[in-house]
Design an enzyme around this catalytic site. Structure first.
Site, PDB file in Angstrom:
ATOM      1  N   CYS A 103       6.124   2.076   2.240  1.00 16.89           N
ATOM      2  CA  CYS A 103       5.050   2.159   1.248  1.00 16.89           C
ATOM      3  C   CYS A 103       5.407   1.363  -0.004  1.00 16.89           C
ATOM      4  CB  CYS A 103       4.754   3.633   0.958  1.00 16.89           C
ATOM      5  SG  CYS A 103       3.301   3.953  -0.070  1.00 16.89           S
ATOM      6  N   GLY A 104       5.275   1.962  -1.170  1.00 17.56           N
ATOM      7  CA  GLY A 104       5.499   1.265  -2.428  1.00 17.56           C
ATOM      8  C   GLY A 104       6.880   0.688  -2.583  1.00 17.56           C
TER       9      GLY A 104
END
Length: 201
Positions: A103-104
């Protein structure tokens, strides 16, 4: 000899659902999971879970670790607070110690230049493109990608992310790894029998 610990990064707003499959099955296989924060002060996940890190980021050396896991977090995209974790990932990879980012955290690694020369994935290609990184041609549209000691995945793929981690550290392989993935990703009841037989051996 016990395996070296796996270090799970934790920081405010970390996505608590993204690493649970990986850490649960690593722990069941005998790996010590140590949480790693900016300091040892408590942090709170995006789901409201409070965690007191076992160690501070500055206290961890690559040679003392089997793997660094970086979950996503709102802070990857709203501030530079987590940039030190991307720099630590660079240190790990340079030392030949693997890193897994989801993800991030993939955007954090993109900003650090760690995806420019490695195959990788994330949520979508344009999410990483917005970082201005130079690795767009190495983006792979896949559930999870492993390349050169680096595992990446998007936020909707915690099971695939775990699959690559379990493969990397030799927890499961071959038919058993495939069955594990089919059980937890596809709810395939036939896969359960394969895992049950493997656990009995």
């Amino acid at each position: 000899m016990s395996p070296k610990p796996v270090h799970l990064a934790v920081y405010d707003t970390f996505a608590d659902w993204e690493t649970g499959y990986a850490t649960a099955f690593l722990a069941r296989a005998g790996h010590d999971i140590r949480t790693l924060g900016p300091t040892t002060a408590p942090v709170r996940s995006i789901g409201g879970l409070g965690v007191r890190p076992d160690l501070a980021l500055d206290d961890v050396r690559p040679e003392d670790s089997a793997l660094l896991i970086l979950p996503g977090a709102d802070l990857w995209d709203t501030s530079d607070d987590l940039a030190p974790f991307a720099r630590k990932a660079r240190e790990f990879l340079a030392a030949g110690v693997p890193v897994a980012a989801i993800c991030g955290a993939t955007a954090g690694l993109a900003r650090e230049g760690l995806l420019d020369d490695r195959d990788h994935t994330s949520a979508v290609s344009f999410y990483l493109a917005a970082t201005g990184y130079g690795g767009g041609e190495r983006y792979v549209d896949a559930d999870a990608v492993a390349d050169g000691g680096l595992i990446t995945a998007g936020p909707t793929e915690p099971v695939a992310f775990a699959r690559e981690i379990l493969r990397l550290l030799g927890v499961y392989e071959g038919e058993v790894l495939d069955a594990w993935y089919r059980l937890f990703h596809d709810s395939d009841p036939e896969a359960y029998a394969v895992l049950e037989q493997a656990d009995a051996q």
